[in-house]
Design an enzyme around this catalytic site. Structure first.
Site, PDB file in Angstrom:
ATOM      1  CB  THR A   1      -0.878   0.124   1.251  1.00  0.00           C
ATOM      2  OG1 THR A   1      -0.393   0.082   2.587  1.00  0.00           O
ATOM      3  CG2 THR A   1      -1.960  -1.451   1.257  1.00  0.00           C
TER       4      THR A   1
ATOM      5  CD  GLU B   1       0.845   2.465  12.484  1.00  0.00           C
ATOM      6  OE1 GLU B   1       1.142   3.796  13.585  1.00  0.00           O
ATOM      7  OE2 GLU B   1      -0.232   2.605  12.719  1.00  0.00           O
TER       8      GLU B   1
ATOM      9  N   GLY C   1       0.282  -3.474   4.020  1.00  0.00           N
ATOM     10  CA  GLY C   1       0.228  -2.037   5.006  1.00  0.00           C
ATOM     11  C   GLY C   1       0.712  -1.253   5.271  1.00  0.00           C
ATOM     12  CG  HIS C   2      -0.162   2.564   7.075  1.00  0.00           C
ATOM     13  ND1 HIS C   2      -0.399   2.179   8.583  1.00  0.00           N
ATOM     14  CD2 HIS C   2      -1.647   1.751   7.314  1.00  0.00           C
ATOM     15  CE1 HIS C   2      -1.661   3.052   9.544  1.00  0.00           C
ATOM     16  NE2 HIS C   2      -2.457   2.359   8.352  1.00  0.00           N
ATOM     17  CG  ASP C   3       2.497   4.190   8.204  1.00  0.00           C
ATOM     18  OD1 ASP C   3       3.585   5.559   7.666  1.00  0.00           O
ATOM     19  OD2 ASP C   3       1.593   4.623   8.047  1.00  0.00           O
TER      20      ASP C   3
END
Length: 215
Positions: A121, A159, A139-141
């Site tokens: 992402t 995260e 997923g993000h981060d």
């Protein structure tokens, strides 16, 4: 066209050759010349392509060759790469044309393989020689360190920090804002809902360590 070979002539090596074929349908970028594998007789044909020799033979190559390590075990991948000291050898990033990759702050290190149907992402860092097998999501981060391997349909939420040499089995899920320690193995179908320490094997729902190991 750039000459390319895989280390590993087994099942995943053949799948990586298929991935290269799909890339070539889009961009005609590579000439696949064969496999290097310590466990297969040189000159044997695998799906019509030759086994060119053992891993150490790569150090005798005297022209530019791109090589991908098509081995699932993180520890084995790392040990193999320590043997290759030839400056003519380089390690491309292979991304299947169907993969969805965000536009913002994506880093993917050399030698990594992103297989068909995967999604990466935004604000994601993926280290060197990482495998995202079929239909994985990141997923993000999220940060994935070097030599990790994720089998088909692994879902990594946002995260998450995954340390070096982690292996995650088919269909496992890692919940957001967690950390997975170096060298840990996560069993197929597990759901990781808490941080996992280094060098353990964790299985189940929720995933719990069942044993610890040195590597």
């Amino acid at each position: 066209m750039k000459k390319i070979a895989t280390i590993g002539a087994g099942g995943f090596g053949r799948e990586v050759k298929m991935l290269i074929d799909h890339i070539n349908k889009e961009s005609n970028e590579y000439e696949f010349i064969g496999y290097f594998d310590d466990g297969v007789i040189p000159n044997e044909l695998v799906n019509g392509c030759p086994v060119l020799g053992e891993v150490n033979d790569l150090n005798d190559i005297d022209q530019d060759l791109q090589v991908v390590v098509a081995i699932g075990s993180p520890i084995v991948k790392k040990k193999i790469l320590e043997k290759i000291i030839n400056p003519f050898i380089s390690f491309p990033v292979l991304i299947h044309p169907s993969v969805i990759v965000g536009n913002d702050n994506i880093y993917i290190g050399e030698g990594s393989i992103i297989c068909a149907g995967s999604i990466i992402t935004t604000d994601v860092s993926i280290g060197k020689h990482v495998i995202l097998n079929l239909c994985c999501t990141v997923g993000h981060d999220t940060r994935i360190n070097d030599f990790c391997s994720f089998m088909p349909s692994v879902n990594i939420s946002g995260e998450v920090n995954i340390h070096e040499c982690v292996y995650v089995g088919t269909g496992a899920k890692i919940i957001n804002q967690l950390e997975v320690g170096t060298g840990t193995i996560i069993g197929a179908g597990a759901v990781v809902s808490r941080n996992l320490p280094p060098n353990c094997t964790a299985v189940g729902i929720p995933a719990k360590p069942i044993k610890f190991h040195n590597e």
